[in-house]
Write a protein that holds these residues in place. Structure first.
Motif, PDB file in Angstrom:
ATOM      1  N   LEU A   1     -27.170  -6.077 -14.536  1.00  0.00           N
ATOM      2  CA  LEU A   1     -28.608  -6.196 -14.703  1.00  0.00           C
ATOM      3  C   LEU A   1     -29.045  -7.476 -13.984  1.00  0.00           C
ATOM      4  O   LEU A   1     -28.395  -8.518 -14.109  1.00  0.00           O
ATOM      5  CB  LEU A   1     -28.984  -6.311 -16.183  1.00  0.00           C
ATOM      6  CG  LEU A   1     -28.878  -5.056 -17.050  1.00  0.00           C
ATOM      7  CD1 LEU A   1     -28.983  -5.446 -18.522  1.00  0.00           C
ATOM      8  CD2 LEU A   1     -29.976  -4.061 -16.689  1.00  0.00           C
ATOM      9  N   HIS A   2     -30.145  -7.393 -13.249  1.00  0.00           N
ATOM     10  CA  HIS A   2     -30.615  -8.550 -12.502  1.00  0.00           C
ATOM     11  C   HIS A   2     -32.135  -8.622 -12.534  1.00  0.00           C
ATOM     12  O   HIS A   2     -32.814  -7.598 -12.589  1.00  0.00           O
ATOM     13  CB  HIS A   2     -30.206  -8.461 -11.023  1.00  0.00           C
ATOM     14  CG  HIS A   2     -28.735  -8.368 -10.801  1.00  0.00           C
ATOM     15  ND1 HIS A   2     -27.915  -9.467 -10.702  1.00  0.00           N
ATOM     16  CD2 HIS A   2     -27.921  -7.282 -10.667  1.00  0.00           C
ATOM     17  CE1 HIS A   2     -26.667  -9.076 -10.503  1.00  0.00           C
ATOM     18  NE2 HIS A   2     -26.642  -7.759 -10.485  1.00  0.00           N
ATOM     19  N   HIS A   3     -32.640  -9.849 -12.499  1.00  0.00           N
ATOM     20  CA  HIS A   3     -34.049 -10.012 -12.176  1.00  0.00           C
ATOM     21  C   HIS A   3     -34.206 -11.160 -11.189  1.00  0.00           C
ATOM     22  O   HIS A   3     -33.294 -11.970 -10.979  1.00  0.00           O
ATOM     23  CB  HIS A   3     -34.917 -10.171 -13.426  1.00  0.00           C
ATOM     24  CG  HIS A   3     -34.844 -11.495 -14.107  1.00  0.00           C
ATOM     25  ND1 HIS A   3     -35.861 -11.970 -14.898  1.00  0.00           N
ATOM     26  CD2 HIS A   3     -33.896 -12.449 -14.143  1.00  0.00           C
ATOM     27  CE1 HIS A   3     -35.538 -13.142 -15.388  1.00  0.00           C
ATOM     28  NE2 HIS A   3     -34.349 -13.460 -14.941  1.00  0.00           N
TER      29      HIS A   3
ATOM     30  N   GLY B   1     -31.330 -14.001  -7.110  1.00  0.00           N
ATOM     31  CA  GLY B   1     -31.351 -13.224  -8.334  1.00  0.00           C
ATOM     32  C   GLY B   1     -30.648 -13.934  -9.465  1.00  0.00           C
ATOM     33  O   GLY B   1     -29.843 -14.847  -9.254  1.00  0.00           O
ATOM     34  N   ILE B   2     -30.940 -13.500 -10.682  1.00  0.00           N
ATOM     35  CA  ILE B   2     -30.296 -14.009 -11.886  1.00  0.00           C
ATOM     36  C   ILE B   2     -29.653 -12.837 -12.604  1.00  0.00           C
ATOM     37  O   ILE B   2     -30.325 -11.855 -12.940  1.00  0.00           O
ATOM     38  CB  ILE B   2     -31.311 -14.707 -12.809  1.00  0.00           C
ATOM     39  CG1 ILE B   2     -31.936 -15.914 -12.092  1.00  0.00           C
ATOM     40  CG2 ILE B   2     -30.643 -15.142 -14.109  1.00  0.00           C
ATOM     41  CD1 ILE B   2     -33.025 -16.595 -12.902  1.00  0.00           C
TER      42      ILE B   2
ATOM     43  N   ARG C   1     -39.994 -10.834 -10.289  1.00  0.00           N
ATOM     44  CA  ARG C   1     -40.881 -10.954  -9.135  1.00  0.00           C
ATOM     45  C   ARG C   1     -42.322 -11.276  -9.543  1.00  0.00           C
ATOM     46  O   ARG C   1     -43.269 -10.646  -9.086  1.00  0.00           O
ATOM     47  CB  ARG C   1     -40.805  -9.682  -8.288  1.00  0.00           C
ATOM     48  CG  ARG C   1     -39.393  -9.475  -7.683  1.00  0.00           C
ATOM     49  CD  ARG C   1     -39.237  -8.096  -7.073  1.00  0.00           C
ATOM     50  NE  ARG C   1     -38.003  -7.949  -6.334  1.00  0.00           N
ATOM     51  CZ  ARG C   1     -36.873  -7.416  -6.812  1.00  0.00           C
ATOM     52  NH1 ARG C   1     -36.834  -7.005  -8.067  1.00  0.00           N
ATOM     53  NH2 ARG C   1     -35.796  -7.303  -6.058  1.00  0.00           N
ATOM     54  N   VAL C   2     -42.443 -12.283 -10.408  1.00  0.00           N
ATOM     55  CA  VAL C   2     -43.770 -12.729 -10.849  1.00  0.00           C
ATOM     56  C   VAL C   2     -44.259 -13.935 -10.050  1.00  0.00           C
ATOM     57  O   VAL C   2     -45.404 -14.353 -10.207  1.00  0.00           O
ATOM     58  CB  VAL C   2     -43.807 -13.057 -12.356  1.00  0.00           C
ATOM     59  CG1 VAL C   2     -43.576 -11.807 -13.181  1.00  0.00           C
ATOM     60  CG2 VAL C   2     -42.807 -14.146 -12.705  1.00  0.00           C
TER      61      VAL C   2
ATOM     62  N   THR D   1     -45.592  -5.810 -10.464  1.00  0.00           N
ATOM     63  CA  THR D   1     -45.891  -7.196 -10.125  1.00  0.00           C
ATOM     64  C   THR D   1     -45.819  -7.368  -8.606  1.00  0.00           C
ATOM     65  O   THR D   1     -46.455  -6.636  -7.871  1.00  0.00           O
ATOM     66  CB  THR D   1     -44.939  -8.145 -10.871  1.00  0.00           C
ATOM     67  OG1 THR D   1     -43.579  -7.820 -10.535  1.00  0.00           O
ATOM     68  CG2 THR D   1     -45.128  -8.021 -12.376  1.00  0.00           C
ATOM     69  N   PHE D   2     -45.058  -8.355  -8.129  1.00  0.00           N
ATOM     70  CA  PHE D   2     -44.976  -8.601  -6.688  1.00  0.00           C
ATOM     71  C   PHE D   2     -43.802  -7.879  -6.030  1.00  0.00           C
ATOM     72  O   PHE D   2     -43.464  -8.159  -4.874  1.00  0.00           O
ATOM     73  CB  PHE D   2     -44.849 -10.098  -6.401  1.00  0.00           C
ATOM     74  CG  PHE D   2     -46.078 -10.912  -6.702  1.00  0.00           C
ATOM     75  CD1 PHE D   2     -47.337 -10.480  -6.322  1.00  0.00           C
ATOM     76  CD2 PHE D   2     -45.967 -12.129  -7.357  1.00  0.00           C
ATOM     77  CE1 PHE D   2     -48.467 -11.241  -6.584  1.00  0.00           C
ATOM     78  CE2 PHE D   2     -47.086 -12.907  -7.617  1.00  0.00           C
ATOM     79  CZ  PHE D   2     -48.341 -12.463  -7.237  1.00  0.00           C
ATOM     80  N   ALA D   3     -43.132  -6.969  -6.746  1.00  0.00           N
ATOM     81  CA  ALA D   3     -42.078  -6.171  -6.120  1.00  0.00           C
ATOM     82  C   ALA D   3     -42.654  -5.414  -4.935  1.00  0.00           C
ATOM     83  O   ALA D   3     -43.870  -5.204  -4.848  1.00  0.00           O
ATOM     84  CB  ALA D   3     -41.494  -5.194  -7.140  1.00  0.00           C
TER      85      ALA D   3
END
Length: 285
Positions: A6-8, A16-17, A33-34, A143-145
């Protein structure tokens, strides 16, 4: 089938985290991606334009609008989005919206780091954007994706891609090149082409559009360097779209959650609906 990663990505095109668990909302993983870097006029910038963005790590923005950015060799930078009326009209592909603008000092420091005049913006409560109605249906917030709340990939597809890479004497690549949110362990290559919807943790995810890949897949996701093995030749051999609506090499699927809940590594995924005919891929000569 189970979730293996899982990543954001709090900053669009930033590092990424990896997560052990994540909430799922209508916009995907909260905080994904905010933040985004733009030029002074609000046009979005990514690693396609600024390879060094791969070196920038952003911590999630907290409830007070505070975050920290860090870049290799440049230290860290505290950021507060605490003036909601300080805004910039921005453009992400075909979407135009208003976003919160970082303080001048933050933009000046980030411009020094990236060696280009840039602005940092935040997708706050006043920002509004929706995914393509054609693919995602009505009122699907994002969002900004690039276009959709989530990107789903599978281990079987990466294994098939790397097998072709190896067969041609090239070097393998990692899943990080494709910047997914959810990675599913599945032995069969390209099985996701046949999935119209899957369920994980009681949440339905519609796989609405295959992801056409760009030059970012050729860049090291820690340094931004393009002097590294590239998956593009293999994707050209294996994954060229045969449907003109989504041209180019494909890897992974854009997905829209149809519910809310929580996911964790190890959660089981199951197919809810098949996609009749899968997706057309051009045959190799």
């Amino acid at each position: 089938m189970r979730i293996t990663e899982l990543h954001h990505y709090p900053l669009k095109s930033g590092r990424g985290i990896a997560l052990e668990a994540a909430e799922i909302t209508a916009t995907g993983i909260p905080g994904d991606r905010v933040m985004m870097v733009t030029d002074p006029k609000g046009q979005f910038l990514t690693q396609r334009d600024l390879q060094a963005l791969a070196q920038v790590k952003a911590m999630p923005v907290d409830a007070a609008g505070k975050t920290t950015l860090a870049m290799d060799g440049h230290g860290s930078l505290d950021v507060r989005f605490e003036t909601p009326d300080r805004r910039l009209d921005v453009v992400v592909w075909k979407s135009a919206l208003s976003a919160a603008l970082a303080p001048e000092a933050v933009n000046a420091t980030l411009s020094e780091w990236l060696e280009r005049d840039v602005r940092l913006v935040f997708f706050d409560a006043r920002a509004h954007r929706t995914a393509s109605v054609e693919w995602a249906g009505d009122n699907s917030p994002v969002t900004f994706a690039d276009g959709y709340p989530l990107l789903i990939t599978t281990t079987g597809s990466l294994a098939a891609l790397n097998a072709d890479i190896a067969a041609h004497g090239e070097e393998p690549v990692g899943m990080d090149r494709f910047r997914p949110n959810i990675v599913i362990d599945h032995d069969a290559a390209w099985a996701e082409d046949d999935w119209a919807a899957i369920e994980i943790g009681g949440i339905r995810f519609d796989l609405v559009k295959p992801c056409a890949r760009c030059i970012m897949t050729t860049q090291d996701q820690k340094t931004g360097s393009r002097a590294v093995p590239s998956p593009m030749p293999a994707m050209g051999r294996l994954r060229m779209s045969g449907d003109r609506r989504v041209p180019g090499p494909l890897f992974g699927w854009n997905a829209v959650p149809r519910g809310t809940g929580r996911l964790a590594l190890g959660d089981t995924a199951r197919v809810l609906e098949d996609r009749a005919g899968g997706w057309t891929i051009k045959r190799r000569d």
